[in-house]
Design an enzyme around this catalytic site. Sequence first.
Site, PDB file in Angstrom:
ATOM      1  N   THR A  14       1.477  -8.687   3.852  1.00 12.35           N
ATOM      2  CA  THR A  14       2.269  -8.737   5.090  1.00 12.35           C
ATOM      3  C   THR A  14       2.923 -10.092   5.269  1.00 12.35           C
ATOM      4  O   THR A  14       4.013 -10.200   5.836  1.00 12.35           O
ATOM      5  CB  THR A  14       1.347  -8.423   6.290  1.00 12.35           C
ATOM      6  OG1 THR A  14       0.936  -7.064   6.184  1.00 12.35           O
ATOM      7  CG2 THR A  14       2.048  -8.615   7.618  1.00 12.35           C
ATOM      8  N   TYR A  28       6.753  -2.406   9.065  1.00 13.20           N
ATOM      9  CA  TYR A  28       7.386  -3.251   8.048  1.00 13.20           C
ATOM     10  C   TYR A  28       6.977  -2.792   6.649  1.00 13.20           C
ATOM     11  O   TYR A  28       6.061  -1.988   6.489  1.00 13.20           O
ATOM     12  CB  TYR A  28       6.967  -4.716   8.250  1.00 13.20           C
ATOM     13  CG  TYR A  28       5.467  -4.900   8.141  1.00 13.20           C
ATOM     14  CD1 TYR A  28       4.849  -5.106   6.920  1.00 13.20           C
ATOM     15  CD2 TYR A  28       4.656  -4.834   9.276  1.00 13.20           C
ATOM     16  CE1 TYR A  28       3.477  -5.246   6.814  1.00 13.20           C
ATOM     17  CE2 TYR A  28       3.284  -4.967   9.190  1.00 13.20           C
ATOM     18  CZ  TYR A  28       2.696  -5.167   7.955  1.00 13.20           C
ATOM     19  OH  TYR A  28       1.341  -5.279   7.849  1.00 13.20           O
ATOM     20  N   SER A  61      -1.553  -5.293  -0.689  1.00 15.83           N
ATOM     21  CA  SER A  61      -2.864  -5.477  -1.331  1.00 15.83           C
ATOM     22  C   SER A  61      -3.729  -4.222  -1.328  1.00 15.83           C
ATOM     23  O   SER A  61      -4.732  -4.164  -2.035  1.00 15.83           O
ATOM     24  CB  SER A  61      -3.613  -6.657  -0.727  1.00 15.83           C
ATOM     25  OG  SER A  61      -4.240  -6.319   0.485  1.00 15.83           O
ATOM     26  N   THR A  94      -3.887  -8.904   3.728  1.00 16.72           N
ATOM     27  CA  THR A  94      -5.207  -9.008   4.368  1.00 16.72           C
ATOM     28  C   THR A  94      -6.152  -7.873   3.957  1.00 16.72           C
ATOM     29  O   THR A  94      -7.372  -8.035   4.028  1.00 16.72           O
ATOM     30  CB  THR A  94      -5.064  -8.962   5.909  1.00 16.72           C
ATOM     31  OG1 THR A  94      -4.440  -7.733   6.289  1.00 16.72           O
ATOM     32  CG2 THR A  94      -4.263 -10.134   6.438  1.00 16.72           C
ATOM     33  N   ASP A  95      -5.577  -6.738   3.527  1.00 16.20           N
ATOM     34  CA  ASP A  95      -6.414  -5.544   3.404  1.00 16.20           C
ATOM     35  C   ASP A  95      -7.505  -5.636   2.338  1.00 16.20           C
ATOM     36  O   ASP A  95      -8.594  -5.087   2.524  1.00 16.20           O
ATOM     37  CB  ASP A  95      -5.533  -4.305   3.164  1.00 16.20           C
ATOM     38  CG  ASP A  95      -4.828  -3.861   4.446  1.00 16.20           C
ATOM     39  OD1 ASP A  95      -5.190  -4.364   5.533  1.00 16.20           O
ATOM     40  OD2 ASP A  95      -3.907  -3.027   4.373  1.00 16.20           O
ATOM     41  N   LYS A 165     -12.571  -8.526   6.591  1.00 18.19           N
ATOM     42  CA  LYS A 165     -11.567  -8.169   7.595  1.00 18.19           C
ATOM     43  C   LYS A 165     -12.246  -7.281   8.633  1.00 18.19           C
ATOM     44  O   LYS A 165     -12.828  -6.252   8.294  1.00 18.19           O
ATOM     45  CB  LYS A 165     -10.381  -7.447   6.945  1.00 18.19           C
ATOM     46  CG  LYS A 165      -9.245  -7.193   7.936  1.00 18.19           C
ATOM     47  CD  LYS A 165      -7.987  -6.648   7.276  1.00 18.19           C
ATOM     48  CE  LYS A 165      -6.913  -6.372   8.331  1.00 18.19           C
ATOM     49  NZ  LYS A 165      -5.682  -5.823   7.760  1.00 18.19           N
ATOM     50  N   GLU A 296     -39.258  -0.122  -3.370  1.00 14.00           N
ATOM     51  CA  GLU A 296     -37.993   0.629  -3.220  1.00 14.00           C
ATOM     52  C   GLU A 296     -37.452   0.998  -4.604  1.00 14.00           C
ATOM     53  O   GLU A 296     -37.424   0.164  -5.506  1.00 14.00           O
ATOM     54  CB  GLU A 296     -36.918  -0.226  -2.537  1.00 14.00           C
ATOM     55  CG  GLU A 296     -37.312  -0.750  -1.185  1.00 14.00           C
ATOM     56  CD  GLU A 296     -36.851   0.113  -0.035  1.00 14.00           C
ATOM     57  OE1 GLU A 296     -36.759   1.348  -0.228  1.00 14.00           O
ATOM     58  OE2 GLU A 296     -36.620  -0.441   1.034  1.00 14.00           O
TER      59      GLU A 296
END
Length: 324
Positions: A14, A28, A61, A94-95, A165, A296
């Site tokens: 972006t 955009y 991204s 940012t993604d 994020k 576990e």
Amino acid sequence: MQHKNIVILGTGGTIAGKAASASDNIGYTAAQVGVTQLVAAIPALAAAGHLLVEQVAQIDSKDMTFAVWAHLAERVHYFLARDDVQGVVITHGTDTLEETAYFLQTVLDPAKPVVLTCAMRPATSLVPDGPQNVMDALAVAGHAGARGVTAVCAGVVHSALDVQKVHSYQLDAFSSGDAGPVAYVEEGALRVLRDWPLGQQKRGLHAIELVALLVEAAAGGTWPRVEIVMNYAGASGAVVDALCHAGVQGLVVAATGNGTLHHDLEAALLRAQSQSVSIVRATRCVNGRVLSKPGEALADSRGLSPVKARIALMLRLMLSGSQA
Ligand code: SIN
């Protein structure tokens, strides 16, 4: 005084996005403006003589690929090895920024600073946030004592290990969760809040060898296939069974709470593990980590989020394959 160079590598996002109208902050197209143009548009940087700028990729991204990651790691490694380079800034969407940050930290474990930055508004916005973020990232890259991979957004410096994020729209879109940020950038100066994060590498290969392996694997399409599955109300083992049938090599499960799993999903994961599929259990909670109890059967992600645990597992599988 002779300044060392800071390298700015563009990958899209972006921050390089364009909208038809300056008042449109969401309609955009990402990755339209070249990084040279982005830097030239910041008056304080236009005249700076110690910046080297290179376009490594030009993508949204969400479409990040192993080939771009391998190429980016190669370019970052190249520049960091130069004596005349102080650090590297990467403009990124940012993604998947947190994934690239963790990937670069794990592969390169750099002694010099590598700072990812971004924007939530496109370059064409009436009030874009990208230019200030780039300025802040340069302040971090030039800070004495800064090292390793960090992310800078809205004046907050996050370590690659912790950054996530957490907001889909607001300018301050990232959080370091429980760990808290590393520093704030205030008018070009850093207010450091905690020890600068150190690498935690324990691997047999040097960064240069690992980068070569990644480039080769990206070109040959041989990155290990690791997928993420999630626990939720009514979860079953069907997705895990289908992925095993499709030849998956590793699975990260985004478990509920402290690593809990629906019994049907857990049974499928244990079946997969018995067929040599590597399984890692992370939590889908934004904060906290899986605290394993004795006995576990499924390994936990050691505090890594599901997307970062996936990267760690891919790299582990790739390294074990290369050393087999
Ligand atoms: C992207 O991740 O490339 C688009 C979204 C953004 O940068 O905020």
